[in-house]
Design a protein around this motif. Structure first.
Motif, short mmCIF file in Angstrom:
data_model
loop_
_atom_site.label_atom_id
_atom_site.label_comp_id
_atom_site.label_asym_id
_atom_site.label_seq_id
_atom_site.Cartn_x
_atom_site.Cartn_y
_atom_site.Cartn_z
N ASP A 123 0.76 -1.32 -0.05
CA ASP A 123 -0.05 -0.03 -0.10
C ASP A 123 0.76 1.22 0.31
N THR A 124 0.54 2.09 -0.73
CA THR A 124 0.89 3.67 -0.72
C THR A 124 0.28 4.47 0.07
N PRO A 125 0.80 5.80 0.40
CA PRO A 125 -0.22 6.77 1.05
C PRO A 125 -1.41 6.99 0.36
N LEU A 126 -1.40 6.91 -1.16
CA LEU A 126 -2.66 7.00 -1.78
C LEU A 126 -3.63 5.97 -1.79
N HIS A 127 -3.10 4.74 -1.55
CA HIS A 127 -3.98 3.53 -1.24
C HIS A 127 -4.83 3.95 0.21
N ALA A 128 -4.02 4.25 1.04
CA ALA A 128 -4.40 4.45 2.49
C ALA A 128 -5.62 5.71 2.46
N ALA A 129 -5.36 6.60 1.79
CA ALA A 129 -6.23 7.81 1.79
C ALA A 129 -7.64 7.39 0.91
N ASP A 136 -10.06 14.87 0.10
CA ASP A 136 -9.34 16.02 0.29
C ASP A 136 -7.80 15.64 0.29
N ILE A 137 -7.48 14.67 0.97
CA ILE A 137 -6.00 13.90 0.97
C ILE A 137 -5.62 13.38 -0.28
N VAL A 138 -6.64 12.61 -0.92
CA VAL A 138 -6.25 12.03 -2.13
C VAL A 138 -6.13 13.14 -3.47
N GLU A 139 -6.95 14.13 -3.36
CA GLU A 139 -6.69 15.23 -4.19
C GLU A 139 -5.51 15.85 -4.13
N MET A 140 -4.85 16.21 -2.72
CA MET A 140 -3.50 16.58 -2.31
C MET A 140 -2.53 15.89 -3.10
N LEU A 141 -2.66 14.40 -2.74
CA LEU A 141 -1.75 13.65 -3.30
C LEU A 141 -1.45 13.50 -4.91
N LEU A 142 -2.83 13.68 -5.62
CA LEU A 142 -2.75 13.57 -7.02
C LEU A 142 -2.01 14.65 -7.57
N LEU A 143 -2.64 15.83 -6.95
CA LEU A 143 -1.94 17.04 -7.25
C LEU A 143 -0.44 17.28 -7.21
N LYS A 144 0.13 16.41 -6.18
CA LYS A 144 1.62 16.50 -6.07
C LYS A 144 2.28 15.46 -7.04
N GLY A 145 1.54 14.64 -7.68
CA GLY A 145 2.09 13.68 -8.58
C GLY A 145 1.98 12.24 -8.19
N ALA A 146 1.12 11.84 -7.26
CA ALA A 146 1.20 10.45 -6.64
C ALA A 146 0.79 9.69 -7.92
N ARG A 147 1.31 8.23 -7.96
CA ARG A 147 0.91 7.31 -9.06
C ARG A 147 -0.14 6.46 -8.47
N THR A 148 -1.12 6.42 -9.63
CA THR A 148 -2.09 5.80 -9.65
C THR A 148 -2.35 4.43 -10.03
N LYS A 172 -10.62 7.87 -10.77
CA LYS A 172 -10.88 7.51 -12.07
C LYS A 172 -10.53 8.73 -13.08
N LYS A 173 -10.69 9.86 -12.76
CA LYS A 173 -10.46 11.17 -13.51
C LYS A 173 -8.96 11.08 -13.88
N ARG A 174 -8.08 10.84 -13.01
CA ARG A 174 -6.48 10.89 -12.94
C ARG A 174 -6.30 9.61 -14.23
N LEU A 175 -6.74 8.38 -13.86
CA LEU A 175 -6.58 7.52 -14.66
C LEU A 175 -7.04 7.42 -16.19
N ALA A 176 -7.94 8.24 -16.18
CA ALA A 176 -8.51 8.73 -17.54
C ALA A 176 -7.58 9.82 -18.42
N GLN A 177 -7.00 10.47 -17.56
CA GLN A 177 -5.86 11.39 -18.18
C GLN A 177 -4.72 10.79 -18.77
N GLY A 178 -4.54 9.35 -18.47
CA GLY A 178 -3.47 8.72 -18.71
C GLY A 178 -2.34 9.19 -18.12
N VAL A 179 -2.31 9.61 -16.76
CA VAL A 179 -1.15 9.97 -16.02
C VAL A 179 -0.79 8.35 -15.32
N VAL A 180 -0.56 7.52 -16.32
CA VAL A 180 0.21 6.31 -15.76
C VAL A 180 1.62 6.09 -16.36
#
Length: 196
Positions: A123-129, A136-148, A172-180
């Motif tokens: 698990d990563t911090p993103l998994h935990a949040a 709100d924490i998921v969004e903060m992590l995604l904005l900082k570049g956390a991997r999905t 889902k939005k981040r995955l759809a943006q192709g940020v993988v």
């Protein structure tokens, strides 16, 4: 006369803090604890006195005896932010797991913070949040570049672990943006003509 007990938080919303100082109670409804003790806070509705548990006893705890100032002190003294506990988890993981948005914000300002460290469960911090439902924490992590795209030991993405619609929507939005990213970008640097 003591004031009526504060309203409890929703079930399952317990925040965990480490006591910065020893606290000697002055009234029977206050809780004694030593510096370094773990405090389980179940009610933060009063900004000055929280309801919590320590060493199996429940009572009131002064709100200024917890984590954020301790974190800042550690950072000022150059304590590493990416250290792992026995479970392989970082401070960022536990802040995300506990919903400590203020602590997450401070950690994310650190230039060398590891967003994608996987613990022994994968698990990563993103998994935990996502699992705990802290959009709100998921969004903060995604904005900082956390991997999905990272999967835990059960082959689950953070999206698979999301427990509410808001977290799932953000992921889902981040995955759809192709940020993988792929697990390795080394092939980008290899030139077949130069390799032996």
């Amino acid at each position: 006369m003591s004031k009526p007990p504060p309203k409890p938080m929703k079930p399952g919303q317990v925040k965990v803090f480490r006591a910065l100082y020893t606290f000697e109670p002055r009234t029977p409804d206050e809780l004694y604890f030593d510096e370094g003790d773990i405090l389980y806070i179940s009610d933060m509705s009063d900004t000055n006195w929280w309801k919590g548990t320590c060493k199996g006893k429940t009572g009131l705890i002064p709100s200024n005896y917890g984590n954020l100032s301790w974190l800042r002190e550690c950072l000022e003294n150059r304590v590493g932010v990416n250290g792992l506990d026995k479970a392989g988890s970082t401070a960022l993981y536990w802040a995300c797991h506990g919903g400590h948005k203020d602590v997450v914000e401070v950690l994310l300002t650190q230039p060398n913070i590891e967003l994608n460290q996987q613990n022994k469960l994968g698990d990563t911090p993103l998994h935990a949040a996502a699992w705990k439902g802290y959009a709100d924490i998921v969004e903060m992590l995604l904005l900082k570049g956390a991997r999905t795209d990272l999967r835990n030991n059960e082959k689950k993405l953070a999206l698979d672990m999301a427990t509410n619609a808001q977290c799932a929507s953000l992921l889902k939005k981040r995955l759809a943006q192709g940020v993988v990213r792929t697990s390795s970008n080394a092939e980008d640097y290899l030139d077949d003509e130069d390799s032996d």
